[in-house]
Design a protein around this motif. Structure first.
Motif, PDB file in Angstrom:
ATOM      1  N   ASP A   1     -21.954 -13.162 -13.526  1.00  0.00           N
ATOM      2  CA  ASP A   1     -21.239 -12.951 -14.810  1.00  0.00           C
ATOM      3  C   ASP A   1     -20.142 -13.916 -14.984  1.00  0.00           C
ATOM      4  O   ASP A   1     -18.990 -14.410 -14.184  1.00  0.00           O
TER       5      ASP A   1
ATOM      6  N   ASN B   1     -29.116  -8.062 -15.624  1.00  0.00           N
ATOM      7  CA  ASN B   1     -29.769  -6.279 -16.329  1.00  0.00           C
ATOM      8  C   ASN B   1     -29.732  -6.137 -17.721  1.00  0.00           C
ATOM      9  O   ASN B   1     -29.918  -5.895 -18.398  1.00  0.00           O
ATOM     10  N   GLU B   2     -27.968  -6.934 -18.498  1.00  0.00           N
ATOM     11  CA  GLU B   2     -27.318  -6.563 -18.992  1.00  0.00           C
ATOM     12  C   GLU B   2     -27.985  -7.608 -19.857  1.00  0.00           C
ATOM     13  O   GLU B   2     -28.594  -6.634 -21.223  1.00  0.00           O
TER      14      GLU B   2
ATOM     15  N   ILE C   1     -24.382  -9.878 -13.587  1.00  0.00           N
ATOM     16  CA  ILE C   1     -24.729  -8.675 -15.361  1.00  0.00           C
ATOM     17  C   ILE C   1     -26.789  -8.899 -15.810  1.00  0.00           C
ATOM     18  O   ILE C   1     -26.962  -9.512 -16.814  1.00  0.00           O
TER      19      ILE C   1
ATOM     20  N   LYS D   1     -30.707  -7.062 -23.172  1.00  0.00           N
ATOM     21  CA  LYS D   1     -29.653  -7.526 -24.909  1.00  0.00           C
ATOM     22  C   LYS D   1     -30.657  -8.507 -25.572  1.00  0.00           C
ATOM     23  O   LYS D   1     -30.991  -8.577 -26.434  1.00  0.00           O
TER      24      LYS D   1
END
Length: 154
Positions: A67, A46-47, A44, A51
């Motif tokens: 994750d 890149n997420e 995760i 953000k």
């Protein structure tokens, strides 16, 4: 650490499939002396970067973040079955397989490893070619992670 050849091939396939991003996953087994099972995880990074780029300046091409929900489910599931976490794995993109300072930092809980018996497998992948694989384990005497062998079982 023991890995079946087909399980190592699973890691290689995931490394190629997720290129040009780093892949990641967790290894578990009934005991540290038995072959590990591969649990593919979602990176995760890149997420997190999208953000909050200040806190997470690196993208998935040069970093991974398992994750947390998957991490919890896999670790809790293993513990519920009386199994242990035997390792973690991730890929390095277009560079050698080595245990980076960031890898070490993530493996530590203050000045001790979070999973002292776990082996950290790093796969070097260039496009669809896996070039090298290395594993690193905690050495209490040197208080550092050192190269260890993976026992490949056919």
């Amino acid at each position: 650490m023991k890995l079946r050849r087909q399980d190592l091939e699973q890691i290689f396939e995931q490394s190629r499939a997720e290129y040009p991003d780093e892949c990641c996953g967790i290894l578990t087994a009934p005991t540290v002396d038995e072959p590990s099972q591969v649990h593919r995880c979602r990176n995760i990074q890149n997420e997190l970067h999208a953000k909050d780029p200040q806190q997470y300046p690196r993208e998935a091409r040069i970093a991974y973040f398992i994750d947390p929900q998957q991490l919890y489910q896999i670790v809790a599931g293993a513990e519920k079955k009386g199994e242990v976490v035997t390792g973690f794995y991730h890929s390095h993109i277009d560079c050698d397989a080595y245990f980076s300072d960031e890898d070490k930092e993530r493996a530590m809980a203050w000045d001790e490893p979070a999973y002292p018996d776990a082996v950290y497998v790093v796969v070097s992948v260039y496009g669809d070619e896996v070039r090298n694989t290395k594993a690193f384990g905690w050495n209490e005497e040197s208080r550092d992670f050192v190269d260890v062998e993976i026992d490949i079982i056919d």
